[in-house]
Design a protein around this motif. Sequence first.
Motif, PDB file in Angstrom:
ATOM      1  N   ASP A 288       7.187   6.977 -11.633  1.00 53.10           N
ATOM      2  CA  ASP A 288       8.589   6.583 -11.486  1.00 53.10           C
ATOM      3  C   ASP A 288       8.757   5.116 -11.126  1.00 53.10           C
ATOM      4  N   GLY A 289       7.624   4.368 -11.122  1.00 52.06           N
ATOM      5  CA  GLY A 289       7.702   2.939 -10.841  1.00 52.06           C
ATOM      6  C   GLY A 289       7.588   2.580  -9.378  1.00 52.06           C
ATOM      7  N   ILE A 290       7.468   3.571  -8.512  1.00 48.94           N
ATOM      8  CA  ILE A 290       7.352   3.315  -7.075  1.00 48.94           C
ATOM      9  C   ILE A 290       5.883   3.168  -6.706  1.00 48.94           C
ATOM     10  N   ARG A 291       5.577   2.210  -5.881  1.00 51.90           N
ATOM     11  CA  ARG A 291       4.196   1.879  -5.555  1.00 51.90           C
ATOM     12  C   ARG A 291       3.583   2.920  -4.619  1.00 51.90           C
ATOM     13  N   LEU A 292       2.251   3.065  -4.711  1.00 53.30           N
ATOM     14  CA  LEU A 292       1.479   4.014  -3.907  1.00 53.30           C
ATOM     15  C   LEU A 292       0.293   3.279  -3.295  1.00 53.30           C
ATOM     16  N   ASN A 293      -0.147   3.768  -2.134  1.00 51.82           N
ATOM     17  CA  ASN A 293      -1.383   3.221  -1.561  1.00 51.82           C
ATOM     18  C   ASN A 293      -2.546   4.166  -1.844  1.00 51.82           C
ATOM     19  N   GLY A 294      -3.709   3.855  -1.306  1.00 53.80           N
ATOM     20  CA  GLY A 294      -4.904   4.650  -1.582  1.00 53.80           C
ATOM     21  C   GLY A 294      -4.816   6.069  -1.060  1.00 53.80           C
ATOM     22  N   LYS A 295      -3.930   6.330  -0.095  1.00 48.99           N
ATOM     23  CA  LYS A 295      -3.744   7.676   0.444  1.00 48.99           C
ATOM     24  C   LYS A 295      -2.727   8.478  -0.357  1.00 48.99           C
ATOM     25  N   GLY A 296      -2.168   7.840  -1.379  1.00 45.07           N
ATOM     26  CA  GLY A 296      -1.136   8.515  -2.167  1.00 45.07           C
ATOM     27  C   GLY A 296       0.249   8.441  -1.537  1.00 45.07           C
ATOM     28  N   GLU A 297       0.392   7.636  -0.487  1.00 46.23           N
ATOM     29  CA  GLU A 297       1.703   7.491   0.177  1.00 46.23           C
ATOM     30  C   GLU A 297       2.614   6.608  -0.668  1.00 46.23           C
ATOM     31  N   ARG A 298       3.831   7.075  -0.849  1.00 50.15           N
ATOM     32  CA  ARG A 298       4.819   6.311  -1.622  1.00 50.15           C
ATOM     33  C   ARG A 298       5.441   5.214  -0.759  1.00 50.15           C
ATOM     34  N   LEU A 299       5.788   4.120  -1.391  1.00 55.04           N
ATOM     35  CA  LEU A 299       6.459   3.014  -0.705  1.00 55.04           C
ATOM     36  C   LEU A 299       7.955   3.322  -0.664  1.00 55.04           C
ATOM     37  N   THR A 300       8.325   4.164   0.259  1.00 58.67           N
ATOM     38  CA  THR A 300       9.713   4.627   0.320  1.00 58.67           C
ATOM     39  C   THR A 300      10.196   4.661   1.760  1.00 58.67           C
ATOM     40  N   PHE A 301      11.439   4.213   1.962  1.00 57.65           N
ATOM     41  CA  PHE A 301      12.039   4.175   3.295  1.00 57.65           C
ATOM     42  C   PHE A 301      13.510   4.552   3.194  1.00 57.65           C
TER      43      PHE A 301
END
Length: 617
Positions: A411-424
């Motif tokens: 969906d274009g949202i960034r993820l880190n190595g843990k699979g956590e979405r960059l969402t707030f």
Amino acid sequence: MNNNNKHTVAALAIAMVTLSPSVFSSALPSDLTWISNLDEPLFASPEAKRGGTYRTYMRSFPQTLRSVGPDANSGLRHYFMDEVPKLAHSHPITGKWIPQLALAWAFGDDHKTVYFKLDPNATWSDGERVTADDYLFMLKYYRSKDIIDPWYNDFFTNHIDTIEKIDDHTIVIRAKVAKSHDELMYMINLPSNGLQPRPEHFFKVGKDENNDGIDDNFVRKYNFKAEPTTGPYYLDKVKKGKSITFKHVGKDWWGYSNKYYQHRYNVDKIRIRVIRDMDIANKHFEKGDLDSFMLVLPDLWHEKSNTEPYQNGYIHKVWGYNQVVQGAGGLWMNTATPLLGDINVRRGITYATDFDGLIKNVLRGDYLRKPHGFGTGYGDYGLSNLTPPPFAPQKAIRYFEKAGFTQIGADGIRLNGKGERLTFSVTYSSPARTPRVAYLKEQAKQAGLELTLNLVDGSSAFKYILEKKHELAYLTMSGGKIPAYWEYLHSSNAKPQTNNHTNYRSAEMDEKIAAYLAEFDTKKKQAISHDIQKMSADAFLVVPGYMAPFTREAYWRWMKFPTPAMTKETHYLFSNSLYLTLGTYWIDLDVKKETKSAMKKGKTFEPVVVVDDTYKP
């Protein structure tokens, strides 16, 4: 600060009021120079008329009628605390200190001590006299743990040393730290907490195991009890969840013996109804059920204020500029949450937030961008070169990648190595702000950042933020003449029920704030303030938002105000859900009768738009 009207005690007594012999108490130093500043310009109109009920609205019912303690920093606190008389007040045009509860003041040689002559006319709204004892009780009240308010506990313990009674109408206030005369006066008369008396006769002590003179069950006992006031309006009627009505003390209110209070606070009652939807409130206003309506929102001013009542001249509009201090505002980032504790994430969010585009495309270019740092309008205490970071998605991406968000989801949202979405989530309090937050949400996607909307109604939103439940808070705080940093940035306030909305902790910042609070020399204090401003900007705690250095209001033609309409410190012309205001407006009941008759007969008047740009930036 230069004072252009200094009097001896005897001259002051002749000029203002006949004082009792106790004025000349031997406990006072004989060489005091008493200051009253009686020659400042008046800002109310002698044409003002008394009478009528002013009708306005609020979007939610307050959580408490207390002015201190849990949930008190919202709702109607301005009516209960911020805008009731202090000992003195900064003149809204010249900035000089003018009398309120004190007739005059004098400074000791130690730069810590201020002497005050209290106005012997001053009374509480229940008829009891205001005396020095009310100030002595005030100190016990604010220092008590029973009020459950750490900010006031700290301020009145660590900033105020003693309050002493010379006689019934003379007090001495001593600060813990030496300050310039103007800073002493500002600290003593802060709008949000100024050393206003507390009515000891009202707070009848019940259970008091702490032996501090305050009921151990204070918060619950006084949650919806209205205490007496020294101001012109007292709380008269409360219909829980529906309305609150303030009633004028009467034409004999003690304040009218003060020249600066004359021709102000002219309406008999202020009735505040609960109307949860702004569009519905606007309909009530256009039907004549409310007397004024805020038009600060661009769509209201530019589009929705051209209906028939405006065209027929029944409703007028005013756009007035001011020069009030603008506190920190924008997106406050809760650094106690795991991801927002990473400065690279905070930097990325800052550059991924398009406030400039929001001002241009959503707010019609009417507003101005706040600088980086912690508020503006502080004069020499502020930094003029803290340019707000621009919207720069590619720069934001680089910071997000430094924080480990190197992947991009479907969906274009960034993820880190843990699979956590960059969402707030963005917490905000008004549906009117939804299009603004939605714009920021769409623009943030360009940097792979997801912002979700968390609308929390009215005063509940501020409670939510105070309890530190937010991730990002879309919020603007007010500011004073001299910046206050401790409550917003000190580590001791990184906890619930404080104004440290970012939960920021920094030993280096704590040291700077301690030095700032302790510094007497104005130039050195301003230099430390610059350091704090720069440090807060470098920490990327608040994405700087926008400011509106003006008020825009609609009002029925029977509502009147002085010419010129504005002072430098006029936040709003008419009282509203938050502000009592300077109270220089009035209702012309004859014009109201004329207008009602004209509407029935189909008679119209010329449309009116008043623009007061005296204080335009």
